[in-house]
Design an enzyme around this catalytic site. Structure first.
Site, PDB file in Angstrom:
ATOM      1  CD  GLU B  72      -2.139  -2.306   0.974  1.00 26.24           C
ATOM      2  OE1 GLU B  72      -1.015  -2.910   1.389  1.00 26.24           O
ATOM      3  OE2 GLU B  72      -3.051  -3.067   0.804  1.00 26.24           O
ATOM      4  CG  HIS B 141     -11.603  -6.714   5.786  1.00 19.10           C
ATOM      5  ND1 HIS B 141     -10.863  -7.248   6.476  1.00 19.10           N
ATOM      6  CD2 HIS B 141     -11.067  -6.862   4.618  1.00 19.10           C
ATOM      7  CE1 HIS B 141      -9.974  -7.845   6.265  1.00 19.10           C
ATOM      8  NE2 HIS B 141      -9.957  -7.516   4.694  1.00 19.10           N
TER       9      HIS B 141
END
Ligand SMILES: Cc1ncc(C[n+]2csc(CCOP(=O)(O)OP(=O)(O)O)c2C)c(N)n1
Lengths: 329, 337
Positions: B72, B141
């Site tokens: 990321e 999530h």
């Protein structure tokens, strides 16, 4: 060692290093006299890396540096006056006094920033190299960073991505043996923090004497050539030493005296002077370069001192591309 | 989550899903501008884990749609470097929770470089990410993380609630010379709406009044918009006429539309999926208190998430994030004030 550099070329590089050395000294003195606020991370001792690498780069290549980045800004074409004005919070500063010592940036010269979060700029350099590829140019991106950055995740993510995408980016580690106050060797699993990791990503990792401007220039030239030819990234670990402490008035007492002495004897300016002598450049020419550097920096200090403070209204500009800072419509 | 479903209409033909709108919105800009490139995990041939980039790889190929490693920091950092040097990258961070893995770039690098270089550098990039709860993905999530970005000066923040807005705001985001964090809501991916006309652009910072009403203003964002609309329909049956404002963007924040609505209704309830503490609704309330106090005939209310990590089970999740029932109850009380 035989080199291709001429006496005239080396004298130019020497002159640049002399200007950087004196600018750092001026920054140090101005800090101690209260004219530079915040902090400084001086790069005296690291001059050969910035100057040698810049001499090997093209004007349209990209450079990313750290909070210890005065030397890169200067080597890339920022003037001592605009750098010192920035440090002294003057309106004429390189970044209009919004950046300060840790953020010297000269985008028009391909110096795309100094970043104070350790390791953060390595992926940015990868992105700049990716962009060069996308636009079909053969520009190169170079990230200069400290040994401490090699233990940051972004270093590893950047090397891997650059390798899998075979991007024209060079990772140049300025290994000055210390992070802030801790020796890199005490906290790193391998002896060469940058070069030893490169093979894990399938890319070359070279070590060079970072105090020898000629060797740095040659190494960067060679690695740049292969990167431009499409052979992908490389890591260059340049061994060097900082003359001052980590920042501000850090006296760096954690460093053994004989180590300091050994490295001060291996000074980049002395090394270059030795080479100039071998190349037959007359001593007077070297002295003249030193005098020019002294005069340039003296004038820069005066000009920066005389420059006005920024208009406080400037604090509310340039967040956005339209020049403003409005967060509401 | 049933609450997130937009009201169904009879004709399904001329409707597209929110998920299709994401790919369509990106594709339109990629066709228009060769500087637009995409990068992210699984976004290429696989079409993205939410299928929000489906078709892009086929149309534009590997030179414009780049699969990345699970990195990321490298994804967003490289997007930044590319944006600084002439490209308009669109980076995908799969789940918005993972923004924490590259938070340095969102908090320290991207939003500050223009300012601290005295305006020398422009960063025209978009970071797209799947935000929010409603699908039973659990605490790591499911978060609505737009407030993380909202605390950082220098980021523009888009969070559309309809397919047409996805396309129109994607166009504005990609064309923006400033960095935009684009929150796509997971709970809305399957929802449908009218397609966007050609060249549809919804400028950032323009809220939409999506239901007119006279009694109370409901301000909502992303998945909370259909929820607020459903609540408004229920309230209408009780004789309470709610106006629903879809904020659409957090930065720039369209305070004007909210104040104009309050001139009509004089009552305000804000519906936020994120936890109450630190939510964007608190900022909006403080602006209304500063500038619109005289417009109010009642206290303001915030229907927001509880201050707990998002639990897994539907019954538990419903307990902690806004529901139609919670909104109806809050509005009913306020209408009677
Ligand atoms: C992510 C992050 N962690 C910690 C710091 C604080 N810090 C600033 S400089 C520094 C040492 C870095 O050492 P190195 O990378 O070797 O560079 P040098 O200062 O020696 O040039 C540290 C720990 C920081 N700026 N960023």
């Amino acid at each position: 060692m035989a080199t291709t550099v001429t006496g005239e070329e080396l004298l130019t590089l020497y002159g640049q290093m002399a200007v950087i050395r004196r600018t750092e000294k001026a920054a140090h003195d101005l800090f101690l006299s209260g004219l530079v606020k915040g902090t400084t991370h001086l790069a005296a001792g690291h001059e050969a890396i910035a100057v040698g690498a810049s001499a090997a780069l093209r004007d349209d290549d990209y450079v990313f540096a750290t909070y210890r980045g005065h030397h890169h800004a200067l080597a890339r074409g920022a003037t001592p006056e605009e750098c010192l004005a920035e440090l002294m919070s003057r309106a004429t500063g390189l970044c209009k006094a919004k950046g300060g010592s840790m953020h010297l940036t000269k985008a028009s010269a391909g110096m795309l920033g100094s970043y104070a979060i350790v390791g953060a700029h390595l992926p940015m350099a990868v992105g700049a190299a990716w962009s060069a590829r996308l636009r079909g140019t053969d520009q190169l991106a170079v990230a200069f960073f400290g040994d401490g950055a090699t233990n940051i995740g972004a270093f590893h993510e950047a090397l891997n991505l650059a390798a899998v995408w075979r991007l024209p980016v060079l990772f140049v580690c300025e290994n000055n043996l210390y992070m802030e106050y801790t020796a890199i060797a005490d906290v790193t699993a391998v002896p060469r923090p940058a070069a030893d990791r490169a093979p894990a990503y399938g890319i070359p990792g070279e070590v060079v004497d970072g105090n020898d401007v000629v060797l740095v220039q040659e190494a960067v030239q060679r690695l740049a050539r292969r990167a431009r030819a499409g052979d992908g990234p490389a890591v260059l670990e340049a061994e060097t030493y900082r003359h001052y402490g980590h920042s501000r008035a850090d006296p760096a007492t954690y460093r053994p005296a004989e180590e300091v002495e050994r490295w001060l004897k291996h000074d980049p300016l002395d090394l270059a002077r030795g080479r100039l002598h071998v190349l037959g450049v007359p001593a007077e020419a070297v002295t003249a370069a030193d005098e020019r550097a002294t005069e340039v920096v003296r004038a820069a200090v005066e000009a920066a001192k005389a420059a006005p403070a920024p208009d406080p209204a400037e604090a509310l500009t340039e967040v956005w591309a339209d020049g403003g800072a409005a967060w509401r419509t | 989550m049933a609450d997130l479903m937009v009201p169904q209409e009879a004709s399904e033909q001329r409707r597209i899903t929110y998920r299709e709108a994401v790919a369509e919105g990106i594709a339109r800009e990629m066709r228009r501008d060769p500087a637009v490139v995409c990068l992210g995990e699984d976004i290429g041939e696989a079409g993205g884990v939410f299928k929000t980039t489906a078709g892009l790889f086929k149309e534009f190929g590997p030179g414009r749609v780049w699969d990345t490693p699970i990195s990321e920091q490298a994804i967003v950092g490289a997007a930044m470097g590319a944006a600084m040097t002439g490209m308009r990258p669109v980076a995908e961070i799969m789940f918005s929770d993972f923004l924490a893995c590259c938070w340095d770039y969102l908090a320290n690098e991207i939003p500050k470089v223009r300012y601290m270089t005295g305006g020398q550098v422009t960063v025209p990039l978009v970071v797209r990410t799947a935000n929010g709860g409603g699908l039973g993905f659990g605490a790591q999530h499911s978060q609505a993380t737009e407030n993380w970005a909202f605390t950082v000066p220098g980021l523009k923040i888009a969070a559309p609630s309809t397919p047409a807005d996805v396309i129109g705001m994607m166009a504005a985001a990609i064309r923006s010379d400033d960095p935009v964090v684009f929150f796509e809501h997971k709970g809305l991916f399957a929802s449908k709406g009218p397609p966007a006309p050609p060249d549809h652009v919804v400028e950032l910072g323009q809220a939409a009044v999506v239901r007119e009403g006279a009694d109370i203003t409901l301000v909502a964002l992303a998945s909370m918009v259909p929820l607020a609309l459903t609540a408004a329909e229920r309230l209408a049956r009780e004789g309470i006429d709610a106006e629903v404002v879809d904020l659409r963007c957090l930065v720039p924040l369209d305070v004007g539309t909210v104040l104009a609505s309050l001139e009509k209704t004089s009552r305000l309830t804000i519906v936020e999926e994120n936890p109450y503490q630190g939510g964007w609704g608190a900022t909006l309330v403080s602006v209304v208190a500063d500038e619109g106090f005289g417009l109010l005939d009642a206290p303001v209310r915030r229907v927001a998430g509880e201050c707990v990590p998002l639990p897994f089970a539907d019954a538990l999740e419903e307990r902690v994030i806004p529901t139609v029932d919670k909104v109806v109850t809050a509005v009913r009380d306020l209408a009677a004030y």
